[in-house]
Design a protein around this motif. Structure first.
Motif, PDB file in Angstrom:
ATOM      1  N   TYR A  73     -11.651  -1.945   8.592  1.00  0.00           N
ATOM      2  CA  TYR A  73     -12.253  -0.696   8.040  1.00  0.00           C
ATOM      3  C   TYR A  73     -12.090   0.309   9.362  1.00  0.00           C
ATOM      4  N   ALA A  74     -11.740   0.024  10.490  1.00  0.00           N
ATOM      5  CA  ALA A  74     -11.840   0.845  11.664  1.00  0.00           C
ATOM      6  C   ALA A  74     -10.460   1.433  11.983  1.00  0.00           C
ATOM      7  N   ARG A  75      -9.526   1.006  11.319  1.00  0.00           N
ATOM      8  CA  ARG A  75      -8.196   1.100  11.717  1.00  0.00           C
ATOM      9  C   ARG A  75      -7.699   2.764  11.376  1.00  0.00           C
ATOM     10  N   GLY A  76      -8.348   3.342  10.304  1.00  0.00           N
ATOM     11  CA  GLY A  76      -7.717   4.437  10.062  1.00  0.00           C
ATOM     12  C   GLY A  76      -6.599   4.502   9.203  1.00  0.00           C
ATOM     13  N   THR A  77      -6.446   3.480   8.410  1.00  0.00           N
ATOM     14  CA  THR A  77      -5.277   3.322   7.657  1.00  0.00           C
ATOM     15  C   THR A  77      -6.067   3.079   6.062  1.00  0.00           C
ATOM     16  N   ALA A  78      -5.310   3.482   5.027  1.00  0.00           N
ATOM     17  CA  ALA A  78      -5.624   3.324   3.692  1.00  0.00           C
ATOM     18  C   ALA A  78      -4.537   2.512   2.923  1.00  0.00           C
ATOM     19  N   LEU A  79      -4.784   1.608   2.276  1.00  0.00           N
ATOM     20  CA  LEU A  79      -3.836   0.654   1.569  1.00  0.00           C
ATOM     21  C   LEU A  79      -4.286   0.942   0.044  1.00  0.00           C
ATOM     22  N   LEU A  80      -3.129   1.541  -0.468  1.00  0.00           N
ATOM     23  CA  LEU A  80      -3.007   1.566  -2.026  1.00  0.00           C
ATOM     24  C   LEU A  80      -2.180   0.586  -2.459  1.00  0.00           C
ATOM     25  N   ALA A  81      -2.693  -0.142  -3.669  1.00  0.00           N
ATOM     26  CA  ALA A  81      -2.005  -1.124  -4.004  1.00  0.00           C
ATOM     27  C   ALA A  81      -1.568  -0.823  -5.643  1.00  0.00           C
ATOM     28  N   GLN A  82      -0.815  -1.924  -6.329  1.00  0.00           N
ATOM     29  CA  GLN A  82      -0.680  -1.461  -7.694  1.00  0.00           C
ATOM     30  C   GLN A  82      -1.915  -1.396  -8.682  1.00  0.00           C
ATOM     31  N   ASP A  83      -2.766  -2.108  -8.326  1.00  0.00           N
ATOM     32  CA  ASP A  83      -4.095  -2.028  -8.940  1.00  0.00           C
ATOM     33  C   ASP A  83      -5.021  -0.891  -8.253  1.00  0.00           C
ATOM     34  N   LEU A 134     -10.448   5.280 -18.309  1.00  0.00           N
ATOM     35  CA  LEU A 134      -9.266   6.111 -17.615  1.00  0.00           C
ATOM     36  C   LEU A 134      -7.988   5.264 -17.940  1.00  0.00           C
ATOM     37  N   SER A 135      -6.767   5.972 -17.984  1.00  0.00           N
ATOM     38  CA  SER A 135      -5.511   5.328 -18.415  1.00  0.00           C
ATOM     39  C   SER A 135      -5.191   4.731 -16.922  1.00  0.00           C
ATOM     40  N   GLY A 136      -4.050   3.898 -17.105  1.00  0.00           N
ATOM     41  CA  GLY A 136      -3.535   3.261 -15.843  1.00  0.00           C
ATOM     42  C   GLY A 136      -3.026   4.485 -14.729  1.00  0.00           C
ATOM     43  N   GLY A 137      -2.445   5.356 -15.376  1.00  0.00           N
ATOM     44  CA  GLY A 137      -1.945   6.625 -14.594  1.00  0.00           C
ATOM     45  C   GLY A 137      -2.975   7.359 -13.900  1.00  0.00           C
ATOM     46  N   GLN A 138      -4.037   7.733 -15.059  1.00  0.00           N
ATOM     47  CA  GLN A 138      -5.229   8.528 -14.387  1.00  0.00           C
ATOM     48  C   GLN A 138      -5.868   7.814 -13.451  1.00  0.00           C
ATOM     49  N   ARG A 141      -4.356   7.842 -10.039  1.00  0.00           N
ATOM     50  CA  ARG A 141      -4.151   9.253  -9.375  1.00  0.00           C
ATOM     51  C   ARG A 141      -5.577   9.203  -8.837  1.00  0.00           C
ATOM     52  N   ILE A 142      -6.628   8.717  -9.381  1.00  0.00           N
ATOM     53  CA  ILE A 142      -7.882   8.806  -8.644  1.00  0.00           C
ATOM     54  C   ILE A 142      -7.922   7.924  -7.570  1.00  0.00           C
ATOM     55  N   ALA A 143      -7.260   6.486  -7.371  1.00  0.00           N
ATOM     56  CA  ALA A 143      -6.916   5.919  -6.346  1.00  0.00           C
ATOM     57  C   ALA A 143      -6.195   6.614  -5.270  1.00  0.00           C
ATOM     58  N   VAL A 144      -5.453   7.307  -5.550  1.00  0.00           N
ATOM     59  CA  VAL A 144      -4.623   8.232  -4.422  1.00  0.00           C
ATOM     60  C   VAL A 144      -5.543   9.295  -4.138  1.00  0.00           C
ATOM     61  N   ALA A 145      -6.352   9.923  -4.777  1.00  0.00           N
ATOM     62  CA  ALA A 145      -7.438  10.893  -4.231  1.00  0.00           C
ATOM     63  C   ALA A 145      -8.283  10.153  -3.279  1.00  0.00           C
ATOM     64  N   ARG A 146      -8.741   8.776  -3.653  1.00  0.00           N
ATOM     65  CA  ARG A 146      -9.952   8.118  -2.902  1.00  0.00           C
ATOM     66  C   ARG A 146      -9.160   7.797  -1.486  1.00  0.00           C
ATOM     67  N   ALA A 147      -8.000   7.613  -1.601  1.00  0.00           N
ATOM     68  CA  ALA A 147      -7.330   7.073  -0.339  1.00  0.00           C
ATOM     69  C   ALA A 147      -7.306   8.290   0.452  1.00  0.00           C
ATOM     70  N   GLU A 159       3.807  -0.500  -3.543  1.00  0.00           N
ATOM     71  CA  GLU A 159       4.371  -0.308  -5.178  1.00  0.00           C
ATOM     72  C   GLU A 159       3.198   0.208  -5.959  1.00  0.00           C
ATOM     73  N   PRO A 160       2.982   1.674  -5.654  1.00  0.00           N
ATOM     74  CA  PRO A 160       1.759   2.106  -6.314  1.00  0.00           C
ATOM     75  C   PRO A 160       2.306   2.563  -7.798  1.00  0.00           C
TER      76      PRO A 160
END
Ligand SMILES: Nc1ncnc2c1ncn2[C@@H]1O[C@H](COP(=O)(O)OP(=O)(O)OP(=O)(O)O)[C@@H](O)[C@H]1O
Length: 347
Positions: A73-83, A134-138, A141-147, A159-160
């Motif tokens: 949590y302290a690294r300043g990185t955001a990991l976005l996975a398939q899910d 939400l659909s998978g694609g939607q 997109r929210i997950a990208v915004a959150r990251a 593999e987003p």
């Protein structure tokens, strides 16, 4: 922000050294089990390597030898996975507002930031929806915004688009192209199109090691690894240089043309297109060309052509040729390519 990573994960046989420049997007490509996700996990801090160090900007993320370890949590990185892994009880805007809120912003400020990012990923109208609506694609997109709302110094995308319906992938790719511009990011992908469209540079991993890296276009034009050649749709034979030929481990001599100086008896590759390869059922007599005796493994229809795959090589032939030569898996054939169609360069 720039990244320097050295990491060894012994039980996964992963050993890599990787540098990302500030504002650079790097795609990691490679076959299943190559260690791509392991690299992201080590950077994100969800996996502790056995040795190595990671430095983001001036910040030491970890240095195993020195006993330094920053928690994820302290690294300043955001990991976005398939899910997308959205919080199911929060609507889209509160999912995206979570990062700013945790960083101490007021509720109103966090929501305003979240709305900006939702707009950025073309999802402003989804703000009040819960993840179950939400659909998978939607949701992705929210997950990208959150990251992004968490203002990561390095964005890690695993593999987003792998879990998305194929019809929404192009739109998602456009969103990523827009939000990745000028950012430091690593994207693990199986799709060479992602590398071409989203990344400045590609890193190819095989068997836990980085086997080649370079500008995406260059790797596709002049691959030096088997996987790199595979994604570029080219044949690649590896061996030692002998004049302007490559002598493979199995003793085949592949003659070609070399457009850069090739020192004698060094590691070299011979690369050629499947369309330059002819298929014969008898060895062509007195031919000055390269001839490789092979067994057909599979036939793959590709539009008006058929790709004939043997253990090592591929040839593209037309349907009438397949019928005329009675090409079937298991059949012994001779693959023939002119030296003028083969490019030879250092491995
Ligand atoms: N949780 C785990 N525990 C133990 N070994 C693992 C774990 N996850 C992966 N591995 C092993 O580590 C190696 C690298 O796996 P990794 O998932 O990093 O590869 P990858 O390139 O991301 O593959 P894929 O494209 O299939 O996702 C593989 O040998 C894999 O079997």
């Amino acid at each position: 922000m720039s990244l320097h990573l050295e990491a060894t994960v012994a039980d996964r046989d992963v050993d890599v050294s990787l540098d990302i420049a500030d504002g650079e997007v790097v795609a990691i490509l490679g076959p299943n089990g190559a260690g791509k996700s392991t690299v992201l996990a080590a950077i994100a801090g969800v996996l502790r390597p056995d040795a190595g160090r990671g430095v983001l900007g001036d910040d030491v993320l970890f240095d195993i030898g020195a006993g330094t370890w920053q928690p994820a949590y302290a690294r300043g990185t955001a990991l976005l996975a398939q899910d997308p892994l959205l919080f199911p009880h929060l609507d889209a805007v509160d999912n995206v507002a979570f990062g700013p809120r945790s960083a101490g912003r007021t509720r109103a400020q966090s929501r305003a930031t979240a709305m900006t990012w939702l707009a950025e990923v073309d999802a402003a109208e989804l703000a009040r929806r819960k993840p179950s609506d939400l659909s998978g694609g939607q949701a992705q997109r929210i997950a990208v915004a959150r990251a992004l709302a968490a203002e990561p110094r390095l964005l890690l995308l695993d593999e987003p688009m792998a879990a998305l319906d194929i019809t929404v992938v192009p739109a998602m790719r456009q969103v990523l192209k827009r939000v990745l511009a000028g950012r430091s990011a690593i994207i693990v992908t199986h799709d060479v199109l992602d590398a071409l469209l989203l990344a400045d540079r590609v890193v190819v991993m095989e068997g836990g090691r980085i086997v080649e890296e370079g500008p995406t276009k260059e790797v596709l034009e002049r691959p030096r690894s088997t996987f790199g050649a595979g994604i570029a749709g080219l044949n690649l034979m590896r061996g030692r240089s002998v004049g302007t030929a490559v002598c493979t481990a199995s003793g085949s001599l592949v003659s070609g043309l070399s457009d850069e100086s090739l020192p004698e008896d060094t590691d070299a590759v011979a690369v050629f297109s499947p369309s330059a390869v002819g298929v014969y059922v008898e060895p062509p007599a007195g031919s000055p060309r390269n001839v490789f005796a092979s067994t057909i493994r599979e036939l793959e229809p590709r539009g008006a052509q058929v790709r004939v795959r043997t253990d090592e090589l591929s040839a593209d032939v037309t349907l009438p040729v397949v019928a005329e030569l009675d090409l079937v898996p298991g059949k012994q054939v001779f693959l023939v390519v002119k030296a003028s169609e083969v490019t030879i360069y250092p491995a």
